[in-house]
Every structure is written in structure tokens, then in C-alpha cells.
Design an enzyme around this catalytic site. Structure first.
Site, mmCIF file in Angstrom:
data_model
loop_
_atom_site.group_PDB
_atom_site.id
_atom_site.type_symbol
_atom_site.label_atom_id
_atom_site.label_comp_id
_atom_site.label_asym_id
_atom_site.label_seq_id
_atom_site.Cartn_x
_atom_site.Cartn_y
_atom_site.Cartn_z
ATOM 1 N N SER A 272 32.710 100.620 34.471
ATOM 2 C CA SER A 272 32.932 99.875 35.716
ATOM 3 C C SER A 272 33.696 100.616 36.802
ATOM 4 C CB SER A 272 33.652 98.559 35.399
ATOM 5 O OG SER A 272 34.807 98.805 34.617
ATOM 6 N N GLY B 168 35.542 104.727 38.090
ATOM 7 C CA GLY B 168 35.786 106.145 37.855
ATOM 8 C C GLY B 168 34.613 106.903 37.277
ATOM 9 N N TYR B 169 34.903 107.704 36.252
ATOM 10 C CA TYR B 169 33.879 108.563 35.667
ATOM 11 C C TYR B 169 32.797 107.780 34.933
ATOM 12 C CZ TYR B 169 36.177 112.994 36.792
ATOM 13 O OH TYR B 169 36.681 114.085 37.453
ATOM 14 N N PHE C 229 35.805 95.809 30.623
ATOM 15 C CA PHE C 229 36.716 94.669 30.511
ATOM 16 C C PHE C 229 37.278 94.413 31.902
ATOM 17 C CE2 PHE C 229 40.379 92.877 27.657
ATOM 18 C CZ PHE C 229 39.894 91.597 27.867
ATOM 19 N N ALA D 263 39.454 104.080 29.289
ATOM 20 C CA ALA D 263 40.864 104.375 29.561
ATOM 21 C C ALA D 263 41.610 103.068 29.392
ATOM 22 C CB ALA D 263 41.034 104.916 30.974
ATOM 23 N N TYR E 77 50.819 116.742 29.639
ATOM 24 C CA TYR E 77 49.456 116.328 29.314
ATOM 25 C C TYR E 77 48.962 116.968 28.011
ATOM 26 C CZ TYR E 77 45.259 113.823 30.443
ATOM 27 O OH TYR E 77 44.236 112.916 30.404
ATOM 28 N N LYS F 60 43.726 113.788 22.843
ATOM 29 C CA LYS F 60 42.586 114.582 23.304
ATOM 30 C C LYS F 60 42.165 115.596 22.236
ATOM 31 C CE LYS F 60 42.493 112.548 27.300
ATOM 32 N NZ LYS F 60 41.413 111.582 27.606
ATOM 33 N N THR G 33 42.389 108.202 39.828
ATOM 34 C CA THR G 33 41.921 106.987 39.158
ATOM 35 C C THR G 33 43.146 106.119 38.914
ATOM 36 O OG1 THR G 33 42.259 107.857 36.919
ATOM 37 C CG2 THR G 33 40.097 108.254 37.918
#
Length: 400
Positions: free
Chosen positions: A50, A52-53, A74, A140, A235, A244, A275
């Protein structure tokens, strides 16, 4: 009602349905103007479709490859007195434009981590599409209720092994400030891996495979961000980085499973963009403001749609994919150009409250942030009366 932006911290609490639709149309126009994706996917499931990417992947597949798409997300609908979430309006707009093109588009609203939503998705694929040939995983989320234990786990944004102090940009007060973060506990690291790692992606592929709804030759990709030295402490070397790295582990068994039917699984590395997720990371607004300035000056600046359309065309379905030694597909190579990174690093400590707007593209950052919520879109009359109660005709809402 007349809707204006109201920003609190790293969230805009209002959204503009007409602006969101115009933003989706801009992305569709980008794809159609850049030509079809040769040998692209035809039946696509996007998990996290829905914003962003994930939204860019859905648009690229549908309008670049003529794909039928099923989107999982969601989001919250609007009412006559209160706007819904941007992702709701984005998805309503996407379905409208897809229908005009004669493309199948349905959406499932609910918790993608749950067994229930996985089953509803499988049932919908069986009924409407038969099988899918591409599964995009682009979730995310700050927390996850584990479908097997019922435990709700939270993710944490912290360094690992040592406390870290770094420069950040307070976007509300528009001031540079030092930010200090204590190291994550093992429990916090484990929680972040459980929410943002590869387990749920693997659960999705296992469920789809067992249900027989993956086509021969089906591909799957999960999106990730690696970044460069300047963001590594928080990160890649932090709690999120552990999650990740878990993606990089899980993809191997997913790849083996799909390879048995001529398919493939890849982690795809995308560049830093504005984002709702990235704006919550303390150092990212400053990094992005500097990155935008440098990349715009070099003519290499890209947003979500440019990144994902390029990923599909060049790497997922291209003859000469950009692959690194870990087997990941790379779309972030323009960001990681040493000349770009060297300029960002050189300016990092020189930015002050006084020169913020001259030295960085914070103005561009703020515009991109507001565009996420349907504001600052060219051609939209923000003084006009709009109805925030927008329906999604094909929605299967598991939340009601």
C-alpha cells in the site's frame, strides 16, 4: 472536508485522498512512459502493497508488465469526518486505475503476519488467479504477533555491542542535535529479528508452496536496505542489521524450495528513500537531506518507483542483473557511488542550524515526506472540499 497536513513527530496525522490518487497516477505515468518490462510477471502477490516500495512494485508489475495483482496490507479506511491512512487511498487509486486498464486487482486488508490472512490470500489466489509467478515481500512493521505462540514481539532501533552517539536532525524543530542510543539487549535483538527478519517471508512461501499456488518458475524477493559506512552503526551493525542478516540466511532455503520448480528467491537491496519507516530512524532525515542534494546535483536522484521499476526491468527480469557476492540484487549502486558517499561524509559534520537549508536539501526531504500522505502534489487543489470516505471495491477486509 478541507484537509491540510498536520505533522506530529515523524507521522503526518492527516492524509489527502485526492493527493494520494495523484501521487499513484504520477508513478503509473512514470512506468508507462519508460516502456514495458520484457518477460515480466503476469500474476503477482505483493505483501505490504500500500505504500513506498511495495506500492511501487505493484504499480511496476501491473503497468509495466500487464500483471494481475493481489495486494496485502494493513490500513484504515476514512469516514465522513476523518481521513483514512495514505495506504488506503493509494490502494483505492491503484485499483481504480488498474480497472480502467482492464487489469485484475484485489486487496486484502489485515495482519500479514497472521495465519488467517495467509489462508485468505491462498483462497483468493486459488479462486481468482490459480497461481502466482511473483511474490514481493515488503513489510515494514514495528511489532508482530507471532502466529504460532500468540506472543506480540516489538522491534527496536538500537546499536549492538556499544552505545553510539551521532548527529541527527530534529525535523519538528529543524535543528541539528546529538543523539545517543544505548546498545540493544539480546532480547531486543531477538525481537527485532523476529519482526523484521526472514521468518515471516519463509512462512508465506511455505504456505503458498504447500497450497500449490506458486507457478513453475515463480520468483520471490524481499526488499532490504544496507546503507554505507555513515549509517552502519545504527543500521547494518545495529539491531535492524541483525534482522537484515537473517533475511540473507532465510533466502537460501527459500531459494532451494523455489529452484526445485525452476524458480528463484532473492533479497533486493534498494536505496534510502523517505518513507514513514525511514523517517523514524534518528539519523536518516539528515542523511537523506544530504543524499538528495548530492544525487540531484549529479542527476542520479531516484524515488521508490524509479528504483523498483529498474529492479524489475534490469535485475529480476533482465538479462544482466546487478548481483553482489552474497547473491543479492542491487538497485542501490547509484547511492553507494564513492563520489556520492564522499560528498555526503564531507558535509556531514559541517551542517548547522544556520546553514541547514543551504547545505542540504532538507526542503526536498520535507516535500517528499508530505507527499507520502498526499500533500505537496502538483495540480491538486488543497483548498477544495474532499470526501475522505473512499471505498476500495475489491477489498477483502479481515479486520471487520
Amino acid at each position: 472536508m478541507i484537509i491540510k497536513p498536520r505533522v506530529r513527530g515523524f507521522i503526518c496525522v492527516t492524509t489527502h485522498p485526492v493527493g494520494c490518487e495523484a501521487n499513484v497516477k504520477e508513478q503509473i505515468d512514470y512506468v508507462t512512459s519508460h516502456g514495458p518490462i520484457a518477460n515480466g510477471p503476469k500474476k503477482v502477490l505483493v505483501i505490504g502493497a500500500s505504500t513506498g516500495y511495495g506500492l511501487a512494485a505493484r504499480i511496476s508489475a501491473a503497468f509495466g508488465s500487464g500483471a494481475d495483482t493481489l495486494g496485502v496490507f494493513f490500513e484504515r479506511a476514512g469516514s465522513e469526518t476523518k481521513p483514512g491512512t495514505a495506504g488506503w487511498y493509494n490502494s483505492a487509486a491503484f485499483e481504480k486505475f488498474a480497472a480502467e486498464k482492464g487489469l485484475y486487482a484485489r486487496s486484502i486488508n489485515g495482519d500479514a503476519f497472521s495465519d488467517k490472512v495467509k489462508q485468505v490470500t491462498i483462497d483468493t489466489i486459488k479462486q481468482d488467479l490459480g497461481k502466482v509467478d511473483l511474490v514481493v515481500y515488503s513489510l515494514a512493521a514495528p511489532r508482530r504477533t507471532h502466529p504460532k505462540t500468540g506472543e506480540t514481539i516489538s522491534s527496536t532501533l538500537k546499536p549492538v555491542g556499544k552505545a553510539v552517539t551521532f548527529r541527527g536532525l530534529d525535523t519538528d524543530k529543524e535543528v541539528i542535535r546529538e543523539v545517543s542510543l544505548e546498545p540493544a539487549t539480546q532480547e531486543e535483538i531477538d525481537g527485532t529479528v523476529a519482526v523484521m527478519g526472514g521468518e515471516d517471508w519463509q512462512m508465506w512461501i511455505d504456505a503458498l508452496d504447500e497450497a500449490g499456488v506458486l507457478a513453475d518458475g515463480a520468483k520471490t524477493t524481499a526488499f532490504t536496505y544496507l546503507g554505507e559506512q555513515i549509517t552502519h552503526d545504527i543500521y547494518w551493525n545495529g539491531s535492524i542489521g541483525e534482522a537484515k542478516k537473517d533475511l540473507d540466511k532465510k533466502v537460501l532455503s527459500i531459494r532451494d524450495k523455489l529452484a526445485a520448480h525452476g524458480g528463484d528467491a532473492r533479497v533486493s537491496v534498494l536505496k534510502a528513500v523517505v518513507t514513514q519507516a525511514s523517517s523514524a530512524i534518528p539519523m536518516m532525515p539528515l542523511y537523506l537531506s544530504l543524499l538528495f542534494k548530492v544525487m540531484k546535483e549529479t542527476g542520479t536522484h531516484e524515488g521508490c518507483i524509479e528504483q523498483v521499476y529498474g529492479l524489475l526491468k534490469d535485475s529480476l527480469y533482465g538479462a544482466t542483473p546487478h548481483v553482489d557476492e552474497e547473491g543479492r540484487l542491487r538497485a542501490d549502486y547509484k547511492e553507494l557511488d564513492p563520489q556520492v558517499q564522499d560528498k555526503v561524509v564531507a558535509m556531514w559534520d559541517k551542517v548547522t542550524n544556520e546553514n541547514l537549508y543551504e547545505m542540504t536539501d532538507f526542503a526536498g526531504y520535507k516535500t517528499e515526506f508530505l507527499r507520502l500522505f498526499g500533500f505537496e502534489i502538483a495540480g491538486v487543489d488543497y483548498d477544495a472540499d474532499v470526501n475522505p470516505d473512499v471505498k476500495i471495491p475489491g477489498i477483502i477486509d479481515t479486520t471487520v
